[in-house]
Design an enzyme around this catalytic site. Structure first.
Site, PDB file in Angstrom:
ATOM      1  CG  ASP A 128      -1.823  -1.220   1.241  1.00 11.14           C
ATOM      2  OD1 ASP A 128      -2.438  -1.394   0.183  1.00 11.14           O
ATOM      3  OD2 ASP A 128      -2.369  -1.498   2.192  1.00 11.14           O
ATOM      4  CG  ASP A 147      -6.580  -1.816  -1.785  1.00 10.86           C
ATOM      5  OD1 ASP A 147      -6.659  -3.082  -2.010  1.00 10.86           O
ATOM      6  OD2 ASP A 147      -5.680  -1.416  -1.130  1.00 10.86           O
TER       7      ASP A 147
END
EC number: 3.4.23.36
Length: 167
Positions: A128, A147
């Site tokens: 991330d 995401d």
């Protein structure tokens, strides 16, 4: 003599463009993660604006780091869920490829799911790096392009279902 359908019904359609969209999501996701992994150390952040940073974070759990500290079994569970979801989505796209908004939604979700499965298989965690924050509320959990595609796809799916119900 049987008649051939000149125009496919709304429920059918080619799988190729939808798999192409998923492939583009996967490609953008993986290129961005490789770039961040090569440019940053874990936990390092670069301030971009007053509300956005780039940061290298590793997530062993699910969305918002759910089950992040659960001992490692979650890697296999979320990988299996991602692979199962991808297979089911391909079947849905094969059956409903002519429904454009639905197929866009599923393609984005498919690309995002596979992008995160690739991370789990290669690294044992999801990479991330997008970090949004607001002083009054603190930092939103870091996330990535996969995401983002999943969330946009989910939003399109909900919109498509609402449109279908109102018909």
């Amino acid at each position: 003599m049987a008649t051939k359908k000149i125009f496919p019904s709304k429920s059918s359609g080619s799988l190729t463009p939808w798999l192409g969209i998923a492939a583009i999501v996967i490609l953008l996701d993986q290129i961005s993660k490789i770039t961040i992994n090569r440019t940053f150390q874990q936990g390092e952040e670069k301030v971009i604006t007053s509300f956005f940073n780039l940061v290298l974070a590793y997530n062993k759990g699910a969305a918002f780091s759910f089950l992040h500290d659960s001992g490692g079994w979650q890697r296999y569970l979320f990988t299996a869920i991602g692979i199962g979801a991808a297979g089911y989505i391909v079947l849905l796209l094969k059956k409903h490829g002519g429904q454009r908004m639905f197929a866009w939604a599923m393609s984005l979700i498919l690309g995002g799911a596979i992008g995160n499965v690739i991370d789990r298989l290669l690294y044992g965690h999801v990479v991330d790096f997008l970090d949004f924050h607001w002083d009054a509320f603190g930092h939103f959990p870091a996330f990535n392009i996969a995401d983002t595609a999943i969330c946009i796809g989910a939003g399109l799916f909900i919109l498509d279902e609402l449109r279908r119900v109102h018909r």
